[in-house]
Design a protein around this motif. Structure first.
Motif, mmCIF file in Angstrom:
data_model
loop_
_atom_site.group_PDB
_atom_site.id
_atom_site.type_symbol
_atom_site.label_atom_id
_atom_site.label_comp_id
_atom_site.label_asym_id
_atom_site.label_seq_id
_atom_site.Cartn_x
_atom_site.Cartn_y
_atom_site.Cartn_z
ATOM 1 N N HIS A 206 -0.369 9.020 7.520
ATOM 2 C CA HIS A 206 0.014 8.114 6.429
ATOM 3 C C HIS A 206 -0.178 8.795 5.069
ATOM 4 O O HIS A 206 0.640 8.621 4.161
ATOM 5 C CB HIS A 206 -0.805 6.828 6.493
ATOM 6 C CG HIS A 206 -0.342 5.863 7.537
ATOM 7 N ND1 HIS A 206 0.893 5.236 7.487
ATOM 8 C CD2 HIS A 206 -0.950 5.407 8.673
ATOM 9 C CE1 HIS A 206 1.018 4.436 8.530
ATOM 10 N NE2 HIS A 206 -0.079 4.519 9.266
ATOM 11 N N CYS A 210 2.791 9.558 2.408
ATOM 12 C CA CYS A 210 2.663 9.056 1.036
ATOM 13 C C CYS A 210 2.907 10.185 0.036
ATOM 14 O O CYS A 210 3.618 10.002 -0.959
ATOM 15 C CB CYS A 210 1.283 8.448 0.835
ATOM 16 S SG CYS A 210 0.944 7.912 -0.855
ATOM 17 N N ALA A 230 4.211 3.132 -1.220
ATOM 18 C CA ALA A 230 3.151 2.131 -1.403
ATOM 19 C C ALA A 230 2.572 1.696 -0.057
ATOM 20 O O ALA A 230 1.349 1.509 0.072
ATOM 21 C CB ALA A 230 3.708 0.929 -2.161
ATOM 22 N N TYR A 231 3.439 1.541 0.939
ATOM 23 C CA TYR A 231 2.965 1.134 2.261
ATOM 24 C C TYR A 231 2.035 2.191 2.863
ATOM 25 O O TYR A 231 0.935 1.871 3.337
ATOM 26 C CB TYR A 231 4.144 0.883 3.187
ATOM 27 C CG TYR A 231 3.763 0.716 4.638
ATOM 28 C CD1 TYR A 231 3.192 -0.473 5.087
ATOM 29 C CD2 TYR A 231 3.947 1.747 5.555
ATOM 30 C CE1 TYR A 231 2.820 -0.632 6.412
ATOM 31 C CE2 TYR A 231 3.580 1.598 6.880
ATOM 32 C CZ TYR A 231 3.017 0.410 7.310
ATOM 33 O OH TYR A 231 2.648 0.266 8.628
ATOM 34 N N ARG A 233 0.426 4.580 1.385
ATOM 35 C CA ARG A 233 -0.786 4.730 0.582
ATOM 36 C C ARG A 233 -1.827 3.666 0.975
ATOM 37 O O ARG A 233 -3.007 3.972 1.167
ATOM 38 C CB ARG A 233 -0.443 4.614 -0.899
ATOM 39 C CG ARG A 233 -1.656 4.660 -1.834
ATOM 40 C CD ARG A 233 -1.209 4.424 -3.274
ATOM 41 N NE ARG A 233 -2.347 4.337 -4.163
ATOM 42 C CZ ARG A 233 -2.934 5.371 -4.732
ATOM 43 N NH1 ARG A 233 -2.480 6.586 -4.496
ATOM 44 N NH2 ARG A 233 -3.965 5.211 -5.538
ATOM 45 N N GLY A 234 -1.375 2.425 1.084
ATOM 46 C CA GLY A 234 -2.283 1.359 1.477
ATOM 47 C C GLY A 234 -2.878 1.571 2.853
ATOM 48 O O GLY A 234 -4.087 1.389 3.064
ATOM 49 N N ARG A 235 -2.035 1.961 3.812
ATOM 50 C CA ARG A 235 -2.525 2.195 5.173
ATOM 51 C C ARG A 235 -3.484 3.387 5.210
ATOM 52 O O ARG A 235 -4.506 3.342 5.908
ATOM 53 C CB ARG A 235 -1.337 2.456 6.107
ATOM 54 C CG ARG A 235 -0.502 1.234 6.400
ATOM 55 C CD ARG A 235 -1.275 0.240 7.235
ATOM 56 N NE ARG A 235 -1.689 0.829 8.514
ATOM 57 C CZ ARG A 235 -2.674 0.350 9.267
ATOM 58 N NH1 ARG A 235 -3.366 -0.695 8.846
ATOM 59 N NH2 ARG A 235 -2.988 0.920 10.422
ATOM 60 N N HIS A 238 -6.848 2.399 3.665
ATOM 61 C CA HIS A 238 -7.536 1.458 4.560
ATOM 62 C C HIS A 238 -8.184 2.194 5.732
ATOM 63 O O HIS A 238 -9.364 1.959 6.056
ATOM 64 C CB HIS A 238 -6.550 0.415 5.068
ATOM 65 C CG HIS A 238 -7.107 -0.477 6.139
ATOM 66 N ND1 HIS A 238 -8.003 -1.498 5.877
ATOM 67 C CD2 HIS A 238 -6.912 -0.483 7.486
ATOM 68 C CE1 HIS A 238 -8.338 -2.102 7.006
ATOM 69 N NE2 HIS A 238 -7.686 -1.508 8.000
ATOM 70 N N HIS A 269 -4.612 13.103 -1.041
ATOM 71 C CA HIS A 269 -4.558 12.067 -2.072
ATOM 72 C C HIS A 269 -4.682 12.669 -3.471
ATOM 73 O O HIS A 269 -4.084 12.160 -4.423
ATOM 74 C CB HIS A 269 -5.659 11.032 -1.839
ATOM 75 C CG HIS A 269 -5.355 10.068 -0.735
ATOM 76 N ND1 HIS A 269 -4.274 9.206 -0.780
ATOM 77 C CD2 HIS A 269 -5.966 9.837 0.457
ATOM 78 C CE1 HIS A 269 -4.253 8.472 0.323
ATOM 79 N NE2 HIS A 269 -5.257 8.843 1.091
#
Length: 535
Positions: A206, A210, A230-231, A233-235, A238, A269
């Motif tokens: 993920h 991203c 965005a999806y 990045r969130g996953r 998390h 990141h």
């Protein structure tokens, strides 16, 4: 005629008979009451004709055949006696609600008035079905059977649809090339080391997707890819948080031993903030975590440990060029970094060849001089600052490039050496034109022009270009610097290039006004509320 008339003797006999009966019935009948005999009137229509002998049935079971009178022909089939000619068929064009309720519908479109009057939700009308022949229905059924297909499950965790597969391909063929100095996919650390790890860990995959989406959007903005960014990045965040909490709970005394794929997520990141062109300092959180990991633990994978050391130290020292925050990294006396890398396989110039050791020393010198200026101490260049500047200058002049002459790696290493000397000059000298700095900037521009316009080599150009640009006093030099910035953006598509270019242009405006603070671009960046990496 005599046959029809009665004789006197017969009449007398009848009278005598009647008279002889009277006395016997006198007790039961009244003498005045006489029985009345009514005559029957017959008509010819009441008399049925006898059945002819020849029309009698052959057997007792055979029905008697009666000849029908002439008239209207027989109706076949015969009408049912209960069916009325005035009955009407039920309408099938009413609304769905009225048909369910078995009520008469006025068929008002789009919603009937009957439902409205009864305060009932009208479900509308069924779509009109066009009549189709048997061949047409058969053809439709054949096409429907051919259109039926079952989706294949994902081959790799995290890669969930066609857009994700495009992003993964983009990372392999384009994004990874602008993040490292090696354009060969077999030697690129992001495809050789990081990608195989991502195939085994969903969180890292993920993170990679991203990063790829961020780079893709910087080159060709797309709402679809922004949503996937965005999806992912969130996953990714998390799953990273979940892993760290699990490791913290199972650690000894709260000490966390980071797994390799979690460390790789932190690095990815950090790179994502560079691709996005973020100026809010988000990278610093990831960089501090990476620094802590480098100082506290080592990976069992030797190749991955080399990637971590080079990556962290490169961005750690580069962050001091554009930020007021920072502390000098302790180096050995010969300015080497506290680890060993092979210059031929290094992914980032400046770290493996020791040039970033000089960069760190210059950043520390700038902080010392800035502090003396801010506190009003004279002179700003005291003896200790002068001694440090002399040692750095001597080290740069005696530095030997470990790369093979004539190769792009040799050219970019010499560009970093040139940029380090410009960095030192702008730190220790007044902010005004001088033949020395003019010559140094011209030579740096020549090195930039000699580099091939390929992403894998241009990926390391931004930092020296930024330093040389902040020292370009002449108009012709600025034209070349602007051209280099434009080429760099077109080649790499990194979002932080625009921010670096904007800071350089602000430094030029201060230069033209004769502002003595034009040397301190860190303060210019801080005054804008920015914090970004020029890497």
């Amino acid at each position: 005629m005599s046959s029809s008339s009665e004789s006197p003797s017969d009449t007398a006999t009848l009278d005598s008979g009647v008279s002889s009966v009277k006395p016997d019935c006198a007790e039961s009948l009244d003498e005045n009451v006489l029985p009345k005999v009514e005559e029957l009137e017959l008509s010819l229509s009441d008399i049925k004709s006898e059945v002819a002998a020849d029309a009698l049935p052959i057997s007792p079971t055979e029905p008697v055949r009666v000849r029908r009178a002439r008239g209207r022909p027989r109706i076949h089939p015969q009408r049912s006696p209960t069916t009325s000619s005035s009955a009407k068929a039920r309408s099938k064009t009413g609304c769905i609600t009225c048909r369910k309720r078995k009520k008469k519908c006025d068929e008002t479109k789009p919603f009937c008035q009957s439902c409205k009057k009864n305060n009932i939700h009208c479900e509308g009308y069924k779509p009109v079905e066009l009549w189709k022949s048997g061949k047409e229905r058969e053809a439709e059924a054949r096409r429907a059977s051919l259109d039926v297909k079952y989706e294949l499950p994902p081959l790799m965790e995290g890669v969930e649809n066609d857009v994700d597969r495009i992003l993964l391909q983009h990372f392999v063929t384009r994004a990874s090339c602008v993040l490292s100095l090696d354009g060969n996919h077999s030697n690129n650390p992001f495809t050789k080391i990081l990608l195989p790890m991502a195939l085994k860990h969903e969180g890292l995959m993920h993170s990679v997707l991203c990063l790829s989406a961020s780079h893709f959007c910087s080159v060709n903005p797309s709402r679809e890819h922004q949503e996937r960014q965005a999806y992912h990045r969130g996953r990714a965040l998390h799953l990273l948080h979940h892993d760290l909490e699990r490791q913290k709970a199972g650690g000894d005394g709260g000490n966390i031993i980071f797994e390799d794929h979690n460390v790789a997520q932190i690095l990815v990141h950090l790179l994502n903030t560079i691709c996005e062109g973020s100026t809010d300092g988000e990278y610093r959180m990831h960089l501090q975590a990476a620094k802590k990991i480098v100082m506290s633990q080592k990976s069992k994978n030797g190749d991955f440990q080399c990637l971590i050391d080079e990556f962290v130290y490169y961005h750690w020292i580069a962050s001091e060029v554009t930020s007021l925050e920072g502390t000098e990294i302790r180096m050995m006396d010969d300015f080497n970094l506290p680890f060993t890398l092979n210059p031929e396989t290094a992914g980032m110039i400046g770290v493996s060849d020791g040039l970033f050791g000089f960069m760190s020393k210059i950043s520390g010198l700038r902080r010392r001089i800035r502090q003396r200026i801010d506190t009003g101490q004279e002179p700003a260049m005291d003896y200790e600052a002068f001694h440090a500047a002399h040692a750095i200058d001597t080290g740069l002049r005696s530095w030997q490039c470990p790369q093979t002459p004539g190769t792009p790696r040799y050219t970019i290493s010499m560009l970093y050496r040139q940029a380090a000397w410009v960095y030192l000059y702008r730190t220790t000298k007044e902010s005004k034109p001088h033949p020395y700095i003019s010559t140094a900037v011209d030579n740096g521009i020549r090195y930039i022009k000699e580099l091939p316009a390929e992403g894998w080599i241009q990926s390391n150009v931004l930092l020296p270009l930024f330093l040389i640009g902040c020292a370009a006093f002449e108009e012709q030099q600025r034209v070349e610097v602007e051209r280099a910035f434009q080429g760099l953006m077109a080649c790499t598509g990194l979002g932080n290039i625009a921010s670096a270019k904007e800071v350089v242009e602000e430094v030029w405006r201060l230069m033209d006004r004769g502002d003595p603070d034009s040397w301190d671009w860190e303060k210019i960046i801080n005054a804008r509320g920015w914090d970004f990496l020029a890497t």
